[in-house]
Design an enzyme around this catalytic site. Sequence first.
Site, PDB file in Angstrom:
ATOM      1  N   ASN A 159       0.802  -1.227   0.000  1.00 39.05           N
ATOM      2  CA  ASN A 159       0.000   0.000   0.000  1.00 39.05           C
ATOM      3  C   ASN A 159       0.840   1.284   0.000  1.00 39.05           C
ATOM      4  OD1 ASN A 159       0.748  -0.461   2.661  1.00 39.05           O
ATOM      5  ND2 ASN A 159      -1.179   0.261   3.534  1.00 39.05           N
ATOM      6  N   GLU A 260       4.025  -4.479  12.271  1.00 40.19           N
ATOM      7  CA  GLU A 260       3.045  -3.396  12.090  1.00 40.19           C
ATOM      8  C   GLU A 260       1.877  -4.050  11.361  1.00 40.19           C
ATOM      9  OE1 GLU A 260       0.887  -1.026  10.673  1.00 40.19           O
ATOM     10  OE2 GLU A 260       2.417   0.007   9.478  1.00 40.19           O
ATOM     11  N   CYS A 294      -3.418   1.086   6.951  1.00 38.08           N
ATOM     12  CA  CYS A 294      -3.700   0.375   8.217  1.00 38.08           C
ATOM     13  C   CYS A 294      -4.303   1.303   9.252  1.00 38.08           C
ATOM     14  CB  CYS A 294      -2.417  -0.181   8.824  1.00 38.08           C
ATOM     15  SG  CYS A 294      -1.500  -1.172   7.713  1.00 38.08           S
ATOM     16  N   GLU A 469       8.006   2.473  14.345  1.00 30.88           N
ATOM     17  CA  GLU A 469       8.747   2.946  13.172  1.00 30.88           C
ATOM     18  C   GLU A 469       8.722   4.467  13.175  1.00 30.88           C
ATOM     19  OE1 GLU A 469       6.839   0.880   9.877  1.00 30.88           O
ATOM     20  OE2 GLU A 469       8.266  -0.756  10.138  1.00 30.88           O
TER      21      GLU A 469
HETATM   22  C1  SIN Z   1       0.173   1.826   6.672  1.00 30.92           C
HETATM   23  O1  SIN Z   1      -0.929   1.842   6.204  1.00 30.92           O
HETATM   24  O2  SIN Z   1       0.708   0.779   7.044  1.00 30.92           O
HETATM   25  C2  SIN Z   1       1.016   3.069   6.823  1.00 30.92           C
HETATM   26  C3  SIN Z   1       0.247   4.291   6.823  1.00 30.92           C
HETATM   27  C4  SIN Z   1       1.085   5.517   7.109  1.00 30.92           C
HETATM   28  O3  SIN Z   1       2.308   5.503   7.110  1.00 30.92           O
HETATM   29  O4  SIN Z   1       0.466   6.537   7.364  1.00 30.92           O
END
Ligand code: SIN
Length: 491
Positions: A159, A260, A294, A469
Amino acid sequence: MPLTLSRPDLQRTANFIAGQWLAPEPGRSFDVTDPATGAVIAAVPDSNAADARAAVDAAHAAFPAWRRAPAKQRAQILKRWNDLVLAHQEDLGRLISREQGKPLAEGRGEVAYAASYIEWFAEEATRANGEVIPAPVPGRRMFALREPVGVVAAITPWNFPAAMIARKIAPALAAGCTVVCKPAEDTPLTSLALVALAHEAGVPPGVLNIVSASRERTPEVVDVWLADARVRKITFTGSTPVGKHLARRSADTLKKLSLELGGNAPFIVFEDADLEAAVEGLMAAKFRNGGQTCVCPNRVFVHASVHDRFAALLVARVAALKVGPATDPASQIGPMINDRAVEKIERHVQDAVARGARVLTGGVRLTALGANYFAPTVLADADASMACACEETFGPVAPLTRFSDEAEVIAAANDTPFGLAAYFYSRDARRIWRVADALETGIVGINEGALAAEAAPFGGVKDSGYGREGSVHGLDDYLHTKYVCQGGLDA
Ligand code: SIN
Protein backbone atom coordinates in the site's frame (compact mmCIF):
# COMPACT_ATOMS: atom_id res chain seq x y z
CA MET A 1 -0.47 4.10 -21.52
CA PRO A 2 3.27 3.14 -21.49
CA LEU A 3 5.22 3.85 -18.34
CA THR A 4 7.63 6.61 -19.30
CA LEU A 5 10.45 7.44 -16.93
CA SER A 6 13.12 10.08 -17.36
CA ARG A 7 15.53 7.43 -16.08
CA PRO A 8 14.25 4.21 -17.74
CA ASP A 9 17.00 2.26 -15.95
CA LEU A 10 15.08 2.80 -12.70
CA GLN A 11 12.61 0.20 -13.89
CA ARG A 12 14.58 -2.81 -12.64
CA THR A 13 13.41 -6.37 -13.20
CA ALA A 14 16.13 -8.34 -11.41
CA ASN A 15 17.08 -9.31 -7.88
CA PHE A 16 19.88 -7.34 -6.25
CA ILE A 17 22.23 -9.52 -4.23
CA ALA A 18 25.81 -8.76 -3.13
CA GLY A 19 25.89 -5.65 -5.30
CA GLN A 20 24.81 -7.46 -8.49
CA TRP A 21 21.58 -7.31 -10.48
CA LEU A 22 20.66 -10.93 -11.12
CA ALA A 23 18.08 -11.43 -13.86
CA PRO A 24 15.85 -14.48 -13.47
CA GLU A 25 16.44 -17.62 -15.50
CA PRO A 26 13.83 -18.18 -18.21
CA GLY A 27 10.51 -19.31 -16.73
CA ARG A 28 11.35 -18.04 -13.25
CA SER A 29 9.56 -14.71 -13.21
CA PHE A 30 6.08 -13.38 -12.50
CA ASP A 31 4.09 -10.50 -13.92
CA VAL A 32 3.49 -7.16 -12.26
CA THR A 33 0.18 -5.72 -13.41
CA ASP A 34 -1.52 -2.34 -13.49
CA PRO A 35 -4.43 -2.54 -11.03
CA ALA A 36 -6.42 -0.14 -13.23
CA THR A 37 -6.42 -2.36 -16.30
CA GLY A 38 -4.81 -5.69 -15.45
CA ALA A 39 -2.20 -4.98 -18.17
CA VAL A 40 1.26 -6.43 -17.57
CA ILE A 41 3.81 -3.72 -16.70
CA ALA A 42 6.87 -5.91 -16.22
CA ALA A 43 8.06 -9.36 -15.15
CA VAL A 44 10.32 -9.73 -12.09
CA PRO A 45 12.12 -12.72 -10.53
CA ASP A 46 10.03 -15.34 -8.81
CA SER A 47 12.74 -16.09 -6.29
CA ASN A 48 13.21 -19.40 -4.56
CA ALA A 49 14.96 -20.72 -1.45
CA ALA A 50 18.40 -20.58 -3.10
CA ASP A 51 17.94 -16.86 -3.91
CA ALA A 52 16.76 -16.18 -0.36
CA ARG A 53 19.81 -17.97 1.05
CA ALA A 54 22.16 -16.11 -1.32
CA ALA A 55 20.71 -12.82 -0.06
CA VAL A 56 21.39 -13.80 3.57
CA ASP A 57 24.92 -14.99 2.68
CA ALA A 58 25.59 -11.57 1.17
CA ALA A 59 24.06 -9.62 4.07
CA HIS A 60 25.89 -11.74 6.63
CA ALA A 61 29.23 -11.29 4.85
CA ALA A 62 28.73 -7.52 4.60
CA PHE A 63 27.68 -7.03 8.24
CA PRO A 64 31.11 -6.85 10.00
CA ALA A 65 32.40 -4.01 7.79
CA TRP A 66 29.10 -2.09 7.73
CA ARG A 67 28.64 -2.17 11.48
CA ARG A 68 32.22 -0.90 11.94
CA ALA A 69 31.79 1.91 9.39
CA PRO A 70 31.71 5.22 11.26
CA ALA A 71 28.15 6.33 11.93
CA LYS A 72 28.90 9.55 10.07
CA GLN A 73 29.80 7.59 6.95
CA ARG A 74 26.56 5.63 7.13
CA ALA A 75 24.72 8.92 7.64
CA GLN A 76 26.35 10.48 4.58
CA ILE A 77 25.35 7.53 2.40
CA LEU A 78 21.78 7.75 3.68
CA LYS A 79 21.73 11.51 2.99
CA ARG A 80 22.84 10.84 -0.59
CA TRP A 81 20.10 8.22 -0.88
CA ASN A 82 17.57 10.77 0.36
CA ASP A 83 18.83 13.32 -2.19
CA LEU A 84 18.60 10.81 -5.03
CA VAL A 85 15.10 9.74 -4.03
CA LEU A 86 13.96 13.36 -4.06
CA ALA A 87 15.77 14.04 -7.32
CA HIS A 88 13.81 11.16 -8.88
CA GLN A 89 10.50 11.99 -7.22
CA GLU A 90 8.64 12.11 -10.53
CA ASP A 91 9.89 8.75 -11.79
CA LEU A 92 9.32 7.05 -8.44
CA GLY A 93 5.87 8.63 -8.15
CA ARG A 94 4.98 7.24 -11.58
CA LEU A 95 6.19 3.78 -10.65
CA ILE A 96 4.16 3.87 -7.44
CA SER A 97 0.96 4.99 -9.06
CA ARG A 98 1.30 2.61 -11.98
CA GLU A 99 1.84 -0.55 -9.95
CA GLN A 100 -0.16 0.41 -6.84
CA GLY A 101 -2.92 2.54 -8.34
CA LYS A 102 -2.74 5.66 -6.18
CA PRO A 103 -3.26 8.92 -8.06
CA LEU A 104 -0.02 10.44 -9.32
CA ALA A 105 -0.16 13.39 -6.91
CA GLU A 106 -0.38 10.92 -4.03
CA GLY A 107 2.43 8.87 -5.58
CA ARG A 108 4.66 11.93 -5.65
CA GLY A 109 3.62 12.71 -2.08
CA GLU A 110 4.56 9.20 -1.01
CA VAL A 111 8.05 9.68 -2.44
CA ALA A 112 8.53 12.81 -0.30
CA TYR A 113 7.12 10.89 2.68
CA ALA A 114 9.57 8.02 2.05
CA ALA A 115 12.49 10.44 1.74
CA SER A 116 11.54 12.08 5.04
CA TYR A 117 12.27 8.76 6.81
CA ILE A 118 15.59 8.35 5.03
CA GLU A 119 16.64 11.87 5.97
CA TRP A 120 15.46 11.41 9.55
CA PHE A 121 17.42 8.20 10.04
CA ALA A 122 20.49 9.64 8.31
CA GLU A 123 20.45 12.15 11.15
CA GLU A 124 19.63 9.58 13.85
CA ALA A 125 22.53 7.37 12.70
CA THR A 126 24.97 9.68 14.45
CA ARG A 127 22.96 9.74 17.68
CA ALA A 128 22.87 6.08 18.70
CA ASN A 129 24.45 7.10 21.98
CA GLY A 130 25.07 4.65 24.78
CA GLU A 131 25.20 5.37 28.52
CA VAL A 132 27.82 5.66 31.21
CA ILE A 133 26.30 4.12 34.34
CA PRO A 134 27.35 5.30 37.82
CA ALA A 135 28.92 2.14 39.30
CA PRO A 136 27.34 0.91 42.56
CA VAL A 137 30.71 -0.42 43.81
CA PRO A 138 34.22 1.10 43.78
CA GLY A 139 36.78 0.27 41.12
CA ARG A 140 34.40 -0.24 38.23
CA ARG A 141 33.31 1.58 35.11
CA MET A 142 29.99 0.50 33.63
CA PHE A 143 28.61 1.20 30.20
CA ALA A 144 25.56 0.41 28.10
CA LEU A 145 26.60 0.30 24.45
CA ARG A 146 24.16 0.12 21.56
CA GLU A 147 24.94 -2.31 18.80
CA PRO A 148 23.22 -3.23 15.54
CA VAL A 149 21.20 -6.42 15.85
CA GLY A 150 22.67 -7.96 12.66
CA VAL A 151 21.02 -9.12 9.47
CA VAL A 152 17.44 -7.80 9.17
CA ALA A 153 14.75 -9.33 6.95
CA ALA A 154 12.28 -6.66 5.80
CA ILE A 155 8.97 -7.89 4.41
CA THR A 156 7.06 -4.93 3.06
CA PRO A 157 3.47 -4.20 1.99
CA TRP A 158 1.99 -2.97 -1.27
CA ASN A 159 0.00 0.00 0.00
CA PHE A 160 3.02 2.31 0.44
CA PRO A 161 5.68 0.62 -1.68
CA ALA A 162 8.23 3.41 -1.14
CA ALA A 163 7.46 4.72 2.33
CA MET A 164 7.29 1.36 4.10
CA ILE A 165 10.62 0.23 2.60
CA ALA A 166 12.20 3.53 3.60
CA ARG A 167 11.00 3.46 7.18
CA LYS A 168 12.32 -0.07 7.68
CA ILE A 169 15.53 -0.01 5.67
CA ALA A 170 16.75 3.50 6.56
CA PRO A 171 16.84 2.83 10.35
CA ALA A 172 18.34 -0.62 9.78
CA LEU A 173 21.18 0.82 7.70
CA ALA A 174 21.59 3.76 10.07
CA ALA A 175 22.00 1.38 13.01
CA GLY A 176 24.65 -0.63 11.16
CA CYS A 177 22.47 -3.61 10.24
CA THR A 178 22.49 -5.24 6.83
CA VAL A 179 19.23 -6.09 5.08
CA VAL A 180 17.48 -8.71 2.99
CA CYS A 181 14.17 -7.47 1.66
CA LYS A 182 11.15 -9.03 -0.01
CA PRO A 183 8.75 -6.42 -1.36
CA ALA A 184 5.04 -7.13 -1.80
CA GLU A 185 4.36 -9.14 -4.96
CA ASP A 186 1.90 -6.48 -6.21
CA THR A 187 4.43 -3.64 -6.07
CA PRO A 188 8.06 -4.75 -6.46
CA LEU A 189 9.08 -2.14 -9.06
CA THR A 190 9.17 0.85 -6.70
CA SER A 191 11.24 -1.13 -4.21
CA LEU A 192 13.71 -2.25 -6.86
CA ALA A 193 14.09 1.36 -8.02
CA LEU A 194 14.73 2.51 -4.45
CA VAL A 195 17.40 -0.15 -4.05
CA ALA A 196 19.01 0.97 -7.32
CA LEU A 197 19.20 4.51 -5.92
CA ALA A 198 20.59 3.24 -2.61
CA HIS A 199 23.34 1.47 -4.54
CA GLU A 200 24.01 4.68 -6.49
CA ALA A 201 24.20 6.56 -3.18
CA GLY A 202 27.06 4.30 -2.09
CA VAL A 203 25.44 1.56 0.01
CA PRO A 204 28.17 -1.09 -0.26
CA PRO A 205 27.59 -4.47 -1.94
CA GLY A 206 25.81 -6.96 0.32
CA VAL A 207 24.52 -4.34 2.75
CA LEU A 208 21.12 -4.11 1.05
CA ASN A 209 19.75 -7.09 -0.89
CA ILE A 210 16.32 -7.52 -2.42
CA VAL A 211 14.54 -10.52 -3.89
CA SER A 212 11.05 -10.48 -5.38
CA ALA A 213 8.66 -13.42 -5.22
CA SER A 214 5.10 -14.21 -6.27
CA ARG A 215 2.36 -14.81 -3.70
CA GLU A 216 2.81 -18.57 -4.21
CA ARG A 217 6.59 -18.53 -3.74
CA THR A 218 6.78 -16.00 -0.92
CA PRO A 219 6.51 -18.69 1.81
CA GLU A 220 9.55 -20.49 0.35
CA VAL A 221 11.64 -17.31 0.56
CA VAL A 222 10.42 -16.27 3.98
CA ASP A 223 10.80 -19.78 5.42
CA VAL A 224 14.52 -19.65 4.62
CA TRP A 225 14.85 -16.39 6.51
CA LEU A 226 12.78 -17.62 9.44
CA ALA A 227 14.90 -20.75 9.83
CA ASP A 228 18.26 -19.03 9.39
CA ALA A 229 19.79 -18.04 12.74
CA ARG A 230 21.96 -15.46 10.95
CA VAL A 231 18.81 -13.39 10.39
CA ARG A 232 18.49 -11.62 13.73
CA LYS A 233 15.40 -9.57 13.10
CA ILE A 234 12.24 -9.57 11.04
CA THR A 235 10.42 -6.34 10.32
CA PHE A 236 7.02 -6.83 8.75
CA THR A 237 4.03 -4.71 7.80
CA GLY A 238 0.93 -6.63 6.81
CA SER A 239 -1.90 -8.72 8.16
CA THR A 240 -2.24 -9.90 11.76
CA PRO A 241 -2.46 -13.63 10.85
CA VAL A 242 0.80 -13.40 8.89
CA GLY A 243 2.42 -11.38 11.69
CA LYS A 244 1.48 -14.04 14.23
CA HIS A 245 2.82 -16.75 11.94
CA LEU A 246 6.14 -14.88 11.67
CA ALA A 247 6.29 -14.47 15.45
CA ARG A 248 5.63 -18.18 16.04
CA ARG A 249 8.17 -19.24 13.44
CA SER A 250 10.80 -16.78 14.73
CA ALA A 251 10.69 -18.38 18.15
CA ASP A 252 13.18 -21.13 17.32
CA THR A 253 15.91 -18.62 16.54
CA LEU A 254 14.58 -15.95 18.94
CA LYS A 255 14.63 -13.18 16.39
CA LYS A 256 13.77 -9.64 17.32
CA LEU A 257 10.50 -8.62 15.68
CA SER A 258 8.78 -5.42 14.59
CA LEU A 259 5.23 -6.14 13.52
CA GLU A 260 3.05 -3.40 12.09
CA LEU A 261 -0.20 -5.28 11.62
CA GLY A 262 -3.87 -4.74 10.95
CA GLY A 263 -6.00 -1.98 12.40
CA ASN A 264 -9.66 -1.26 13.01
CA ALA A 265 -9.42 2.42 13.82
CA PRO A 266 -12.35 4.19 15.51
CA PHE A 267 -13.08 7.81 14.57
CA ILE A 268 -15.25 9.54 17.16
CA VAL A 269 -17.11 12.80 16.64
CA PHE A 270 -18.31 14.20 19.97
CA GLU A 271 -21.20 16.62 20.27
CA ASP A 272 -18.78 19.49 21.03
CA ALA A 273 -16.65 18.87 17.92
CA ASP A 274 -16.02 21.36 15.15
CA LEU A 275 -18.01 19.39 12.57
CA GLU A 276 -16.40 20.93 9.49
CA ALA A 277 -12.95 20.11 10.89
CA ALA A 278 -14.10 16.59 11.74
CA VAL A 279 -15.30 16.04 8.17
CA GLU A 280 -11.95 17.32 6.85
CA GLY A 281 -10.10 15.00 9.23
CA LEU A 282 -12.19 12.02 8.21
CA MET A 283 -11.69 12.74 4.51
CA ALA A 284 -7.92 12.89 5.01
CA ALA A 285 -7.72 9.81 7.21
CA LYS A 286 -10.31 7.63 5.47
CA PHE A 287 -9.85 8.32 1.77
CA ARG A 288 -6.06 8.63 1.56
CA ASN A 289 -4.85 5.90 -0.80
CA GLY A 290 -8.48 4.94 -1.40
CA GLY A 291 -8.86 3.78 2.18
CA GLN A 292 -6.03 1.27 1.80
CA THR A 293 -4.05 2.21 4.91
CA CYS A 294 -3.70 0.37 8.22
CA VAL A 295 -4.47 3.56 10.13
CA CYS A 296 -7.56 4.59 8.21
CA PRO A 297 -10.77 4.87 10.22
CA ASN A 298 -12.81 1.69 9.91
CA ARG A 299 -15.62 2.66 12.31
CA VAL A 300 -17.03 6.18 12.57
CA PHE A 301 -18.95 6.95 15.77
CA VAL A 302 -20.98 10.17 15.69
CA HIS A 303 -22.87 11.65 18.64
CA ALA A 304 -26.63 11.36 18.02
CA SER A 305 -27.15 15.13 18.47
CA VAL A 306 -24.84 15.99 15.53
CA HIS A 307 -25.12 12.80 13.51
CA ASP A 308 -27.41 13.98 10.72
CA ARG A 309 -25.59 17.29 10.23
CA PHE A 310 -22.23 15.50 10.14
CA ALA A 311 -23.54 12.82 7.75
CA ALA A 312 -24.87 15.46 5.33
CA LEU A 313 -21.56 17.36 5.31
CA LEU A 314 -19.64 14.12 4.82
CA VAL A 315 -21.84 12.80 2.03
CA ALA A 316 -21.46 16.07 0.11
CA ARG A 317 -17.68 15.69 0.23
CA VAL A 318 -17.54 11.96 -0.48
CA ALA A 319 -19.97 12.07 -3.40
CA ALA A 320 -17.78 14.74 -5.01
CA LEU A 321 -14.61 12.62 -4.93
CA LYS A 322 -13.34 11.93 -8.42
CA VAL A 323 -12.59 8.26 -9.04
CA GLY A 324 -10.39 7.32 -11.97
CA PRO A 325 -7.09 5.90 -13.12
CA ALA A 326 -3.90 7.08 -11.46
CA THR A 327 -2.80 8.52 -14.79
CA ASP A 328 -5.68 11.05 -14.80
CA PRO A 329 -4.43 14.14 -12.91
CA ALA A 330 -8.01 14.81 -11.73
CA SER A 331 -8.36 11.43 -9.97
CA GLN A 332 -8.59 11.48 -6.19
CA ILE A 333 -9.31 7.78 -5.74
CA GLY A 334 -7.69 5.18 -7.97
CA PRO A 335 -8.39 1.49 -8.45
CA MET A 336 -8.13 -0.90 -5.52
CA ILE A 337 -5.02 -3.06 -5.58
CA ASN A 338 -6.58 -6.25 -6.95
CA ASP A 339 -9.78 -8.28 -7.37
CA ARG A 340 -9.57 -9.82 -3.88
CA ALA A 341 -9.54 -6.30 -2.40
CA VAL A 342 -12.65 -5.17 -4.30
CA GLU A 343 -14.47 -8.40 -3.49
CA LYS A 344 -13.85 -7.85 0.23
CA ILE A 345 -15.11 -4.26 0.08
CA GLU A 346 -18.22 -5.36 -1.79
CA ARG A 347 -18.82 -8.19 0.70
CA HIS A 348 -18.54 -5.74 3.62
CA VAL A 349 -21.04 -3.32 2.09
CA GLN A 350 -23.50 -6.11 1.22
CA ASP A 351 -23.19 -7.62 4.68
CA ALA A 352 -23.78 -4.22 6.32
CA VAL A 353 -26.86 -3.56 4.19
CA ALA A 354 -28.23 -7.05 4.90
CA ARG A 355 -27.86 -6.27 8.62
CA GLY A 356 -29.68 -2.96 8.45
CA ALA A 357 -27.18 -0.32 7.29
CA ARG A 358 -28.29 2.35 4.81
CA VAL A 359 -26.14 3.45 1.86
CA LEU A 360 -25.93 7.28 1.94
CA THR A 361 -23.65 7.43 -1.10
CA GLY A 362 -21.68 4.94 -3.19
CA GLY A 363 -21.97 1.31 -2.20
CA VAL A 364 -21.22 -0.20 -5.60
CA ARG A 365 -18.38 -1.19 -7.89
CA LEU A 366 -17.65 1.28 -10.69
CA THR A 367 -17.36 -1.33 -13.42
CA ALA A 368 -17.52 1.24 -16.22
CA LEU A 369 -14.06 2.37 -15.09
CA GLY A 370 -12.59 -1.12 -14.74
CA ALA A 371 -12.74 -4.24 -12.60
CA ASN A 372 -11.02 -2.85 -9.50
CA TYR A 373 -12.87 0.40 -8.85
CA PHE A 374 -15.25 0.94 -5.94
CA ALA A 375 -17.34 4.04 -5.32
CA PRO A 376 -16.43 6.07 -2.22
CA THR A 377 -19.14 5.07 0.21
CA VAL A 378 -20.86 6.32 3.35
CA LEU A 379 -23.09 3.94 5.31
CA ALA A 380 -25.43 4.94 8.13
CA ASP A 381 -26.78 2.77 10.98
CA ALA A 382 -23.72 0.54 11.11
CA ASP A 383 -23.37 -1.62 14.21
CA ALA A 384 -20.90 -3.96 15.85
CA SER A 385 -22.47 -7.09 14.31
CA MET A 386 -21.33 -6.11 10.82
CA ALA A 387 -18.18 -7.43 9.11
CA CYS A 388 -17.12 -3.82 8.42
CA ALA A 389 -16.98 -3.20 12.19
CA CYS A 390 -14.90 -6.28 12.97
CA GLU A 391 -12.54 -6.64 10.00
CA GLU A 392 -10.40 -4.07 8.22
CA THR A 393 -12.31 -3.13 5.06
CA PHE A 394 -9.21 -1.56 3.45
CA GLY A 395 -11.27 0.44 1.02
CA PRO A 396 -13.18 3.72 0.62
CA VAL A 397 -16.09 2.90 2.94
CA ALA A 398 -17.05 5.02 5.98
CA PRO A 399 -19.67 3.27 8.17
CA LEU A 400 -21.38 5.67 10.62
CA THR A 401 -22.72 4.56 14.01
CA ARG A 402 -24.68 6.82 16.40
CA PHE A 403 -23.76 7.03 20.07
CA SER A 404 -25.00 9.08 22.96
CA ASP A 405 -22.59 8.59 25.85
CA GLU A 406 -18.82 9.05 26.22
CA ALA A 407 -18.20 5.91 28.29
CA GLU A 408 -20.30 3.87 25.89
CA VAL A 409 -18.37 5.07 22.83
CA ILE A 410 -14.98 4.50 24.45
CA ALA A 411 -16.02 0.94 25.30
CA ALA A 412 -17.20 0.43 21.70
CA ALA A 413 -14.00 1.93 20.27
CA ASN A 414 -11.87 -0.42 22.39
CA ASP A 415 -14.06 -3.44 21.69
CA THR A 416 -11.72 -4.91 19.08
CA PRO A 417 -8.61 -7.07 19.23
CA PHE A 418 -6.80 -4.37 17.22
CA GLY A 419 -5.08 -1.28 18.58
CA LEU A 420 -3.25 0.69 15.92
CA ALA A 421 -4.82 4.14 15.56
CA ALA A 422 -7.81 6.04 16.92
CA TYR A 423 -9.13 9.51 16.16
CA PHE A 424 -11.55 11.81 17.91
CA TYR A 425 -12.88 15.34 17.59
CA SER A 426 -13.81 17.40 20.63
CA ARG A 427 -13.24 20.93 21.93
CA ASP A 428 -13.49 20.06 25.62
CA ALA A 429 -9.97 20.05 27.14
CA ARG A 430 -10.89 17.71 30.02
CA ARG A 431 -12.63 15.25 27.73
CA ILE A 432 -9.70 15.34 25.33
CA TRP A 433 -7.24 13.91 27.86
CA ARG A 434 -9.79 11.54 29.38
CA VAL A 435 -10.49 10.01 25.98
CA ALA A 436 -6.86 10.03 24.78
CA ASP A 437 -5.90 8.13 27.95
CA ALA A 438 -8.73 5.62 27.61
CA LEU A 439 -8.21 4.62 23.97
CA GLU A 440 -6.30 1.34 23.65
CA THR A 441 -4.20 2.15 20.60
CA GLY A 442 -0.60 2.98 19.77
CA ILE A 443 -1.58 6.19 17.95
CA VAL A 444 -4.25 8.76 18.82
CA GLY A 445 -5.30 11.69 16.66
CA ILE A 446 -7.04 14.53 18.51
CA ASN A 447 -8.75 16.93 16.11
CA GLU A 448 -6.35 15.71 13.42
CA GLY A 449 -6.74 13.20 10.62
CA ALA A 450 -3.21 13.08 9.18
CA LEU A 451 -0.96 11.59 11.84
CA ALA A 452 2.06 9.88 10.32
CA ALA A 453 5.36 11.75 10.27
CA GLU A 454 8.98 10.69 10.32
CA ALA A 455 9.47 12.26 13.77
CA ALA A 456 6.55 10.34 15.31
CA PRO A 457 6.54 6.76 16.66
CA PHE A 458 4.24 4.68 14.46
CA GLY A 459 2.96 1.32 15.71
CA GLY A 460 0.24 -0.48 17.57
CA VAL A 461 -0.75 -2.49 20.60
CA LYS A 462 -2.82 -5.69 20.99
CA ASP A 463 -3.30 -7.53 17.68
CA SER A 464 -1.90 -4.55 15.78
CA GLY A 465 1.59 -5.66 16.70
CA TYR A 466 4.63 -4.23 18.43
CA GLY A 467 7.70 -2.18 17.66
CA ARG A 468 7.76 1.41 16.50
CA GLU A 469 8.75 2.95 13.17
CA GLY A 470 9.94 6.52 12.75
CA SER A 471 11.11 8.83 15.56
CA VAL A 472 13.99 8.11 17.91
CA HIS A 473 12.24 4.84 18.83
CA GLY A 474 12.44 3.64 15.24
CA LEU A 475 16.22 3.29 15.55
CA ASP A 476 15.97 1.36 18.83
CA ASP A 477 14.19 -1.46 17.05
CA TYR A 478 17.42 -2.20 15.13
CA LEU A 479 19.77 -1.98 18.12
CA HIS A 480 20.43 -4.06 21.16
CA THR A 481 22.07 -2.99 24.37
CA LYS A 482 25.40 -4.44 25.41
CA TYR A 483 26.42 -3.95 29.03
CA VAL A 484 30.18 -3.55 29.40
CA CYS A 485 31.76 -3.53 32.85
CA GLN A 486 35.40 -2.79 33.49
CA GLY A 487 36.67 -3.78 36.92
CA GLY A 488 40.00 -3.60 38.77
CA LEU A 489 40.10 0.19 38.63
CA ASP A 490 40.65 0.78 42.37
CA ALA A 491 43.13 3.58 42.82
C1 SIN B 1 0.17 1.83 6.67
O1 SIN B 1 -0.93 1.84 6.20
O2 SIN B 1 0.71 0.78 7.04
C2 SIN B 1 1.02 3.07 6.82
C3 SIN B 1 0.25 4.29 6.82
C4 SIN B 1 1.08 5.52 7.11
O3 SIN B 1 2.31 5.50 7.11
O4 SIN B 1 0.47 6.54 7.36
